[in-house]
Design an enzyme around this catalytic site. Structure first.
Site, PDB file in Angstrom:
ATOM      1  N   GLY A  26       1.977 -10.617 -12.302  1.00 58.25           N
ATOM      2  CA  GLY A  26       0.569 -10.968 -12.441  1.00 58.25           C
ATOM      3  C   GLY A  26      -0.207 -10.962 -11.147  1.00 58.25           C
ATOM      4  CG  ASP A  28       2.161  -7.593  -6.957  1.00 59.97           C
ATOM      5  OD1 ASP A  28       1.743  -8.454  -6.158  1.00 59.97           O
ATOM      6  OD2 ASP A  28       3.322  -7.143  -6.941  1.00 59.97           O
ATOM      7  NE  ARG A  30      -2.482 -12.272 -15.485  1.00 58.11           N
ATOM      8  CZ  ARG A  30      -1.928 -12.153 -16.705  1.00 58.11           C
ATOM      9  NH1 ARG A  30      -2.623 -11.604 -17.687  1.00 58.11           N
ATOM     10  NH2 ARG A  30      -0.707 -12.556 -16.925  1.00 58.11           N
ATOM     11  N   GLY A  58      14.333 -19.377 -11.783  1.00 57.99           N
ATOM     12  CA  GLY A  58      15.564 -19.832 -12.398  1.00 57.99           C
ATOM     13  C   GLY A  58      15.472 -20.029 -13.892  1.00 57.99           C
ATOM     14  CD  GLU A  92       8.955 -10.147 -18.652  1.00 56.57           C
ATOM     15  OE1 GLU A  92       8.326 -11.184 -18.892  1.00 56.57           O
ATOM     16  OE2 GLU A  92       8.446  -9.135 -18.109  1.00 56.57           O
TER      17      GLU A  92
END
Length: 616
Positions: A26, A28, A30, A58, A92
């Protein structure tokens, strides 16, 4: 991970699974790129998951985020300077790689935002010293492997000094093609479509740079829309985002207005919600013309019933070379647009061949679909009841579809349609044309309208043809109106009733088991509005003088080999007659009770050559 912002795809989960999962850092990208790409996908109708809340250091992937990844079909990681500095992004990425290995239909389409693949890997290695005490070696190993695999996939990179518009457009177009978002749902296991698909593709000549417009016309329910959907689905990949399928144009125009269809068309071809907001129909025509004249387009207008709908949706400016326009309609005449720059190549959608018709049980696909669904029963007794009901009356849903064409007719055209359905299928049109002219039904133009609307055909021998389903429609309407009678039992019932609104009657005992039946002048006098009377092998008794003042055509047809009776037995007086046919062989005679008298004013008499007294 949830996104509560209105208008984003995460608010559309009720519509089904997500199609695209966006993974990004985000901080960088968004507000400088990701939001623009996200909105462009929303405008294109793509269901996209976008994360509002990054995972804390974490923290493992939460349940709904994992579900979004599992359900999505395409994955778009936006690699940026600090992408590999985010454990959430790396979690992800690993999950996306795993899912793409499990299912080859799931594809990763990376975007390298001001970085190279090696830059992302280098950034990860720099973080290892910081993370080695917080993450296990297994996690780090998976991150490295995932970056290695995705880095080897060809991706997009913004071009220098070109901004993001070109990149966003390329990404969205690729997604549209891969997801087949414009494709239309088509019934599986279609019968008899192969030859029709080949015929349309030949007309389209898709490799040509010329502009081609094809008009698919035919009766309702015969498969025009299905054929158009198949062709549209085949051609979509060649046109990318420059394609639009507008379904039910006639119905939508009546219910929501043509402006709604224009907005839909603009949204389809522009991928811009802003471009869809127009002022009025004429303003929209200009916008459509300016848009499609600069692009090679594929546009289908389904179920058009007025020529102006084509003009208002396509515009009047020259179309871009290679553009293909398909129209489906029940009325061939809408394809002839006065002053229109282009001409349509017509393709008639006819009923299935006997071979394919047997596979489908009849020549009208809609009928099988509707009737088949009504027969989806478990008990045999219910099947028997349904079939018995269908033998007596056609299915209401099939009739409702066909009745759209009937309701669009003028009254004189409806009258002729009903006459053909009840009396003249397979008959030469010459004789009824005289009757319709006397009735002021203007048959020349009416017949042309019925042919253009594919409700009848005129065969080479000038006989009239009508599809069985249209015949059933016409007879249901006539029976409901009590205007035309052709069934013997119905005729006998109404002859024994009070006065009726019957206008046309065909009483045929030739192939009946009823035996001899006498029609009396008293019975006929109960129906003063009759203008068509056909009696075949029916005995007449009484004085009919003055009881048929509205009669335009009488047909008296008998097969008997008896010597001619004296002229006095045939008292027929004609005030006016038309197109007297040649006198037939003497073996054909009319049979009346002695002293029967007919006084026919303004009547066209069929088989009048059989009445000996006419030439006495």
């Amino acid at each position: 991970m949830e996104n509560s912002e209105p208008g984003t795809s995460t608010s559309n989960t009720s519509r089904g699974e997500y199609q695209v999962f966006l993974s990004f850092r985000g901080h960088d990208t968004r507000h400088v790129f990701t939001d623009i790409l996200h909105q462009a996908m929303i405008d294109a109708g793509i269901r996209v998951f976008i994360d509002e809340k990054e995972l804390q250091l974490g923290e493992k992937i939460r349940g709904n985020l994992e579900q979004a990844i599992n359900n999505s079909k395409l994955y778009i990681p936006i690699f940026s300077k600090n992408y590999a500095s985010s454990p959430s992004c790396l979690y992800e990425l690993v999950r996306m790689v795993d899912k793409s290995k499990e299912d080859e239909k799931k594809v990763i389409l990376p975007i390298f935002y001001d970085v190279k693949p090696d830059d992302v890997k280098s950034n990860l290695e720099q973080k290892m010293e910081v993370w080695k005490n917080k993450f296990g070696p297994e996690d780090i190993k998976k991150w490295r492997q995932a970056l290695q695999e995705v880095g080897g996939i060809g991706g997009w990179e913004p071009k220098k000094d070109s901004g993001y518009t070109e990149l966003v457009g390329a990404v969205v177009e690729e997604i549209v093609v891969r997801l087949k978002t414009r494709e239309r749902r088509v019934t599986e296991y279609l019968v008899g479509m192969e030859d029709r698909i080949v015929a349309i593709n030949n007309l389209l000549d898709i490799d040509s740079d010329t502009v081609l417009l094809i008009g698919i016309y035919g009766m309702g329910g015969i498969g025009k829309t299905t054929l158009a959907k198949i062709i549209f689905n085949q051609l979509c990949p060649r046109f990318g985002k420059n394609c639009s399928f507008l379904e039910d144009v006639s119905k939508m125009t009546k219910s929501k207005g043509l402006k709604t269809l224009q907005e839909k068309l603009l949204c389809d071809i522009s991928f811009s919600g802003v471009a869809c907001k127009i002022l009025d129909i004429d303003h929209d025509i200009n916008m459509i013309g300016e848009t499609i004249c600069n692009k090679k387009m594929l546009i289908v207008l389904d179920d058009v019933d007025e020529a102006y709908q084509i003009q208002k949706l396509i515009g009047e400016k020259p179309l871009y070379p290679g553009t293909r326009i398909l129209i489906t309609t029940r009325d061939k005449s809408v394809l002839n647009i006065r002053g229109f720059k282009y001409k349509f190549e017509p393709y008639e959608m006819v009923q299935l061949s006997d071979k394919d018709g047997i596979k489908l049980f009849n020549g009208l696909p809609l009928a099988l679909q509707v009737i088949g669904s009504s027969l989806f029963r478990e008990k045999r007794e219910i099947w028997v009841e349904c079939l018995d009901k269908l033998e007596k009356a056609p299915h209401e849903d099939v009739l409702a579809t066909l009745k759209i064409s009937y309701d669009a007719l003028e009254q004189n055209e409806q009258e002729i349609f009903l006459d053909i359905a009840c009396f003249f299928i397979g008959e030469n049109k010459t004789n009824p044309m005289y009757m319709w002219k006397e009735c002021k039904f203007y048959p020349e133009s009416a017949i042309e309208v019925l042919i253009n609307k594919c409700m009848i055909k005129e065969l080479d021998d000038d006989s009239l043809w009508m599809h069985k389903q249209f015949r059933d429609l016409g007879r249901v309407i006539a029976k409901d109106q009590h205007t035309r009678l052709w069934n013997i039992d119905d005729i006998i019932d109404i002859f024994n009733s009070t006065e009726g609104s019957v206008q046309a009657l065909h009483f045929n005992l030739r192939d009946s088991s009823k035996g001899s039946i006498i029609v009396t002048s008293e019975q006929i006098k109960r129906f003063p509005c009759i203008w068509f009377l056909s009696l075949c092998e029916v005995d007449c008794q009484g004085d009919f003088t003055g009881c048929l003042s509205e009669l335009k055509w009488i047909s008296l047809d008998y097969d008997c080999d008896i010597s001619p009776r004296p002229a006095a037995a045939y008292k027929i007086s004609l005030d006016r007659s038309y197109a007297i046919p040649p006198r037939p062989a003497a073996a054909h005679h009319q049979r009346f009770e002695a002293a029967s008298a007919w006084h026919l004013e303004n009547a066209v008499v069929l088989n009048r050559g059989c009445v000996e007294s006419f030439w006495a």
